[in-house]
Design a protein around this motif. Structure first.
Motif, PDB file in Angstrom:
ATOM      1  N   GLU A  12       0.824  -1.205   0.000  1.00 19.61           N
ATOM      2  CA  GLU A  12       0.000   0.000   0.000  1.00 19.61           C
ATOM      3  C   GLU A  12       0.863   1.261   0.000  1.00 19.61           C
ATOM      4  O   GLU A  12       0.547   2.248  -0.673  1.00 19.61           O
ATOM      5  CB  GLU A  12      -0.934   0.004   1.215  1.00 19.61           C
ATOM      6  CG  GLU A  12      -1.963  -1.123   1.226  1.00 19.61           C
ATOM      7  CD  GLU A  12      -3.088  -0.916   0.228  1.00 19.61           C
ATOM      8  OE1 GLU A  12      -2.848  -0.340  -0.859  1.00 19.61           O
ATOM      9  OE2 GLU A  12      -4.207  -1.343   0.522  1.00 19.61           O
ATOM     10  N   ILE A  13       1.978   1.234   0.745  1.00 16.78           N
ATOM     11  CA  ILE A  13       2.893   2.380   0.743  1.00 16.78           C
ATOM     12  C   ILE A  13       3.541   2.527  -0.628  1.00 16.78           C
ATOM     13  O   ILE A  13       3.599   3.624  -1.191  1.00 16.78           O
ATOM     14  CB  ILE A  13       3.972   2.212   1.833  1.00 16.78           C
ATOM     15  CG1 ILE A  13       3.330   2.220   3.228  1.00 16.78           C
ATOM     16  CG2 ILE A  13       5.027   3.311   1.730  1.00 16.78           C
ATOM     17  CD1 ILE A  13       4.292   1.856   4.350  1.00 16.78           C
ATOM     18  N   GLY A  14       4.027   1.414  -1.183  1.00 15.57           N
ATOM     19  CA  GLY A  14       4.673   1.453  -2.487  1.00 15.57           C
ATOM     20  C   GLY A  14       3.738   1.802  -3.619  1.00 15.57           C
ATOM     21  O   GLY A  14       4.167   2.274  -4.677  1.00 15.57           O
ATOM     22  N   SER A  15       2.421   1.566  -3.414  1.00 17.60           N
ATOM     23  CA  SER A  15       1.413   1.920  -4.415  1.00 17.60           C
ATOM     24  C   SER A  15       0.881   3.338  -4.210  1.00 17.60           C
ATOM     25  O   SER A  15      -0.053   3.757  -4.901  1.00 17.60           O
ATOM     26  CB  SER A  15       0.238   0.933  -4.355  1.00 17.60           C
ATOM     27  OG  SER A  15       0.675  -0.389  -4.581  1.00 17.60           O
ATOM     28  N   ASN A  16       1.441   4.067  -3.232  1.00 19.63           N
ATOM     29  CA  ASN A  16       1.075   5.451  -2.923  1.00 19.63           C
ATOM     30  C   ASN A  16      -0.340   5.599  -2.365  1.00 19.63           C
ATOM     31  O   ASN A  16      -0.929   6.671  -2.420  1.00 19.63           O
ATOM     32  CB  ASN A  16       1.228   6.359  -4.151  1.00 19.63           C
ATOM     33  CG  ASN A  16       2.667   6.535  -4.549  1.00 19.63           C
ATOM     34  OD1 ASN A  16       3.573   6.391  -3.723  1.00 19.63           O
ATOM     35  ND2 ASN A  16       2.907   6.848  -5.816  1.00 19.63           N
ATOM     36  N   ARG A  17      -0.893   4.509  -1.805  1.00 17.92           N
ATOM     37  CA  ARG A  17      -2.197   4.630  -1.154  1.00 17.92           C
ATOM     38  C   ARG A  17      -2.039   5.082   0.294  1.00 17.92           C
ATOM     39  O   ARG A  17      -2.954   5.648   0.875  1.00 17.92           O
ATOM     40  CB  ARG A  17      -2.962   3.309  -1.206  1.00 17.92           C
ATOM     41  CG  ARG A  17      -3.446   2.950  -2.601  1.00 17.92           C
ATOM     42  CD  ARG A  17      -4.571   1.926  -2.568  1.00 17.92           C
ATOM     43  NE  ARG A  17      -5.838   2.522  -2.157  1.00 17.92           N
ATOM     44  CZ  ARG A  17      -6.421   2.289  -0.995  1.00 17.92           C
ATOM     45  NH1 ARG A  17      -5.844   1.518  -0.077  1.00 17.92           N
ATOM     46  NH2 ARG A  17      -7.583   2.847  -0.697  1.00 17.92           N
ATOM     47  N   ILE A  18      -0.897   4.803   0.896  1.00 16.08           N
ATOM     48  CA  ILE A  18      -0.566   5.357   2.206  1.00 16.08           C
ATOM     49  C   ILE A  18       0.576   6.332   1.982  1.00 16.08           C
ATOM     50  O   ILE A  18       1.662   5.939   1.547  1.00 16.08           O
ATOM     51  CB  ILE A  18      -0.148   4.253   3.201  1.00 16.08           C
ATOM     52  CG1 ILE A  18      -1.321   3.305   3.474  1.00 16.08           C
ATOM     53  CG2 ILE A  18       0.356   4.865   4.505  1.00 16.08           C
ATOM     54  CD1 ILE A  18      -1.004   2.182   4.443  1.00 16.08           C
ATOM     55  N   VAL A  19       0.327   7.592   2.241  1.00 15.59           N
ATOM     56  CA  VAL A  19       1.296   8.633   1.911  1.00 15.59           C
ATOM     57  C   VAL A  19       2.196   8.921   3.107  1.00 15.59           C
ATOM     58  O   VAL A  19       1.726   9.204   4.209  1.00 15.59           O
ATOM     59  CB  VAL A  19       0.576   9.933   1.483  1.00 15.59           C
ATOM     60  CG1 VAL A  19       1.594  10.992   1.089  1.00 15.59           C
ATOM     61  CG2 VAL A  19      -0.378   9.655   0.333  1.00 15.59           C
ATOM     62  N   LEU A  20       3.506   8.836   2.884  1.00 16.68           N
ATOM     63  CA  LEU A  20       4.514   9.161   3.883  1.00 16.68           C
ATOM     64  C   LEU A  20       5.444  10.222   3.305  1.00 16.68           C
ATOM     65  O   LEU A  20       5.364  10.568   2.126  1.00 16.68           O
ATOM     66  CB  LEU A  20       5.311   7.909   4.252  1.00 16.68           C
ATOM     67  CG  LEU A  20       4.503   6.693   4.729  1.00 16.68           C
ATOM     68  CD1 LEU A  20       5.441   5.525   5.005  1.00 16.68           C
ATOM     69  CD2 LEU A  20       3.724   7.030   5.985  1.00 16.68           C
ATOM     70  N   ALA A  21       6.349  10.677   4.147  1.00 14.13           N
ATOM     71  CA  ALA A  21       7.284  11.703   3.679  1.00 14.13           C
ATOM     72  C   ALA A  21       8.078  11.221   2.472  1.00 14.13           C
ATOM     73  O   ALA A  21       8.361  11.971   1.542  1.00 14.13           O
ATOM     74  CB  ALA A  21       8.227  12.098   4.810  1.00 14.13           C
ATOM     75  N   GLY A  22       8.424   9.939   2.470  1.00 13.38           N
ATOM     76  CA  GLY A  22       9.265   9.417   1.410  1.00 13.38           C
ATOM     77  C   GLY A  22       8.597   9.318   0.063  1.00 13.38           C
ATOM     78  O   GLY A  22       9.262   9.270  -0.968  1.00 13.38           O
ATOM     79  N   ASN A  23       7.257   9.282   0.041  1.00 10.38           N
ATOM     80  CA  ASN A  23       6.598   9.205  -1.265  1.00 10.38           C
ATOM     81  C   ASN A  23       5.667  10.383  -1.506  1.00 10.38           C
ATOM     82  O   ASN A  23       4.945  10.408  -2.492  1.00 10.38           O
ATOM     83  CB  ASN A  23       5.833   7.873  -1.412  1.00 10.38           C
ATOM     84  CG  ASN A  23       4.678   7.741  -0.426  1.00 10.38           C
ATOM     85  OD1 ASN A  23       4.512   8.569   0.462  1.00 10.38           O
ATOM     86  ND2 ASN A  23       3.889   6.683  -0.582  1.00 10.38           N
ATOM     87  N   ALA A  24       5.685  11.372  -0.606  1.00  7.71           N
ATOM     88  CA  ALA A  24       4.790  12.518  -0.744  1.00  7.71           C
ATOM     89  C   ALA A  24       5.056  13.295  -2.029  1.00  7.71           C
ATOM     90  O   ALA A  24       4.128  13.681  -2.744  1.00  7.71           O
ATOM     91  CB  ALA A  24       4.929  13.448   0.464  1.00  7.71           C
ATOM     92  N   ASP A  25       6.344  13.520  -2.334  1.00  5.08           N
ATOM     93  CA  ASP A  25       6.657  14.277  -3.552  1.00  5.08           C
ATOM     94  C   ASP A  25       6.114  13.575  -4.788  1.00  5.08           C
ATOM     95  O   ASP A  25       5.551  14.208  -5.678  1.00  5.08           O
ATOM     96  CB  ASP A  25       8.172  14.461  -3.686  1.00  5.08           C
ATOM     97  CG  ASP A  25       8.728  15.422  -2.642  1.00  5.08           C
ATOM     98  OD1 ASP A  25       7.919  16.178  -2.058  1.00  5.08           O
ATOM     99  OD2 ASP A  25       9.944  15.405  -2.427  1.00  5.08           O
ATOM    100  N   GLY A  26       6.308  12.261  -4.814  1.00  3.71           N
ATOM    101  CA  GLY A  26       5.825  11.509  -5.966  1.00  3.71           C
ATOM    102  C   GLY A  26       4.320  11.556  -6.086  1.00  3.71           C
ATOM    103  O   GLY A  26       3.774  11.671  -7.190  1.00  3.71           O
ATOM    104  N   VAL A  27       3.641  11.478  -4.934  1.00  6.37           N
ATOM    105  CA  VAL A  27       2.183  11.539  -4.960  1.00  6.37           C
ATOM    106  C   VAL A  27       1.703  12.900  -5.432  1.00  6.37           C
ATOM    107  O   VAL A  27       0.792  13.023  -6.251  1.00  6.37           O
ATOM    108  CB  VAL A  27       1.603  11.230  -3.563  1.00  6.37           C
ATOM    109  CG1 VAL A  27       0.098  11.450  -3.543  1.00  6.37           C
ATOM    110  CG2 VAL A  27       1.934   9.797  -3.168  1.00  6.37           C
ATOM    111  N   LEU A  28       2.341  13.982  -4.931  1.00  5.77           N
ATOM    112  CA  LEU A  28       1.930  15.330  -5.296  1.00  5.77           C
ATOM    113  C   LEU A  28       2.183  15.647  -6.753  1.00  5.77           C
ATOM    114  O   LEU A  28       1.504  16.487  -7.341  1.00  5.77           O
ATOM    115  CB  LEU A  28       2.660  16.341  -4.403  1.00  5.77           C
ATOM    116  CG  LEU A  28       2.269  16.313  -2.921  1.00  5.77           C
ATOM    117  CD1 LEU A  28       3.161  17.234  -2.109  1.00  5.77           C
ATOM    118  CD2 LEU A  28       0.808  16.693  -2.743  1.00  5.77           C
ATOM    119  N   LYS A  29       3.156  14.966  -7.344  1.00  2.30           N
ATOM    120  CA  LYS A  29       3.470  15.201  -8.751  1.00  2.30           C
ATOM    121  C   LYS A  29       2.482  14.522  -9.691  1.00  2.30           C
ATOM    122  O   LYS A  29       2.445  14.811 -10.879  1.00  2.30           O
ATOM    123  CB  LYS A  29       4.890  14.709  -9.053  1.00  2.30           C
ATOM    124  CG  LYS A  29       5.980  15.601  -8.458  1.00  2.30           C
ATOM    125  CD  LYS A  29       7.367  15.040  -8.749  1.00  2.30           C
ATOM    126  CE  LYS A  29       8.440  15.910  -8.114  1.00  2.30           C
ATOM    127  NZ  LYS A  29       9.811  15.348  -8.337  1.00  2.30           N
TER     128      LYS A  29
END
Length: 425
Positions: free
Chosen positions: A212-229
């Motif tokens: 879920e984290i790697g799929s960007n369904r749970i957003v953390l600091a480490g994937n926030a930039d990728g999600v926002l983009k």
């Protein structure tokens, strides 16, 4: 290699478990197919080892017993989507090199055989290290997806999303195809999972969190930039897709319950004792509680505890009245588990002495061509004694229920509805 978690794990687990559309609910605790798959996959792995030892494994993924096992695995919802791809034979690249290279094939067979018989963590890890050190071209840590179903508390599943989630959560830089990286990742996952009462000892639960984290369904600091983009429309599309999947699961559960109710009513009307899967006894259809219509427990059938636990998950079973003799067994397959349903039916047949019992897959008419094609797969062409498998179209079964209940004398009435079968008239 040490890894430390970059975020508070208990709060992440709470978010993961609170989301009704997370894979924790749709696959780990909510997916009946997951529990049913373990024994069938284990038997399938035994068939792989046997075929390699007998030199009948073949020189391609298609038609091999490995295809049977991977098909059952890939039907385990989102976490295992694409799990078969690393095993497809790619002739131009000669990978994975376990089809044309006889020595590599034997190494692969010995590995699976050793994992089947292993009972300790150190033995399983030693075998994985040996396979990694063999450096078989194209055969990487994707093998862990098979071993997970043999040792779920020791070996976590593995795919791109899980690796990405691991790197985000642990602040690591593990690579997808590295055996060394996978074993280090496994060690970190086991340590992190220890002492987490909110999750199971089965590492599939933790792997689902990473997915879920790697799929960007749970957003953390480490994937926030990728999600926002991501484009807003893309994010909305992904959210709608997951929501539609959850709604489809609900519809499937309703249709599944309806089919079970039809089979329960019919079995009782034809004079059989009826058993419904132990995890479905609480279900209600048309105001009737399944537990009030069926046997309270599975009759004594002389099965081992392992086999009995599997049989108790079969959707509906008819027994000869007042006896423990199996008359018919039914698996209801509304969506994606035709293949694994066949494996479970075959597994049950192999666990019992031949007695002429009938085994049926119940599926919607729109899946008839798929069911017939699956039943004709080369890897399933060797019939087990007593394995008389048929297909019942769910819609027609429901439409003809009243007539069959009224005019049918015994289980043979089902042959009037079965459109594809390998059983005596």
């Amino acid at each position: 290699m040490e890894h430390s978690i970059q975020h508070p794990l208990p709060s992440l687990i709470e978010r993961y478990k609170r989301d009704p559309e997370s894979v924790y609910h749709t696959w780990f605790v909510g997916g009946e197919a997951r529990m049913k798959a373990f024994r069938a996959i284990r038997r399938g792995v035994k068939e792989i080892v046997g075929a390699i030892n007998a030199n009948t494994f073949g020189n391609d993924f298609r038609g091999s017993p490995l295809e049977v096992v991977l098909a059952a695995i890939t039907e385990q919802k989102q976490v295992f989507a694409g799990a078969a791809h690393p095993f497809y034979w790619k002739p131009k690249l000669r990978i994975p090199d376990i089809y044309e290279n006889d020595e590599n094939k034997r190494v692969f067979g010995r590995f699976l055989g050793a994992c089947l018989s292993a009972t300790r963590e150190d033995a399983v890890l030693a075998e994985m290290s040996r396979l990694g050190s063999a450096s078989i071209k194209g055969l990487g840590p994707a093998v862990a997806n098979i071993v997970y179903f043999l040792h779920p508390t020791l070996v976590p599943p593995f795919n791109t999303a899980i690796v990405n989630g691991f790197n985000i959560l642990f602040g690591a830089k593990q690579k997808l195809g590295s055996w060394e990286g996978y074993l280090a990742m496994r060690e970190a996952i086991v340590r992190a999972n220890d002492g987490q009462p909110e999750l199971s000892r089965d590492l599939g639960a933790f792997a689902g969190l990473l997915f879920e984290i790697g799929s960007n369904r749970i957003v953390l600091a480490g994937n926030a930039d990728g999600v926002l983009k991501e484009f807003h429309a893309q994010a909305e599309k992904a959210s709608r897709k997951r929501h539609q999947e959850a709604l489809a699961d609900e519809r499937e559960a309703s249709q599944h319950t309806q089919a079970q109710h039809t089979l329960i009513r019919m079995g009782r009307a034809l004079g059989y004792d009826v058993f419904v899967a132990r995890n479905d006894r609480h279900r209600v259809c048309h105001g009737e509680l399944f537990s009030a219509l069926t046997l309270p427990t599975l009759p004594a059938m002389g099965l081992s505890d392992e086999v009995r636990q599997t049989v108790e998950l079969i959707d509906v079973i008819w027994f000869m009245k007042g006896r423990s003799e199996l008359a018919c067994a039914f698996e209801v397959e509304q969506s994606t588990s035709i293949y694994s349903g066949i494996l479970r039916m075959k597994d049950l047949a192999l666990s019992l002495p031949p007695n002429g019992a009938h085994f049926y897959l119940v599926a919607p008419e729109v899946r008839e061509r798929e069911v017939v094609a699956q039943m004709a797969r080369p890897a399933l062409s060797i019939e087990a004694p007593g394995f008389q498998l048929g297909y019942l179209p769910a819609g027609e079964l429901n439409a003809q229920c009243e007539a069959m209940c009224r005019f049918g004398l015994d289980r043979s009435v089902l042959l009037k509805v079965a459109r594809a079968h390998r059983m005596p008239a």
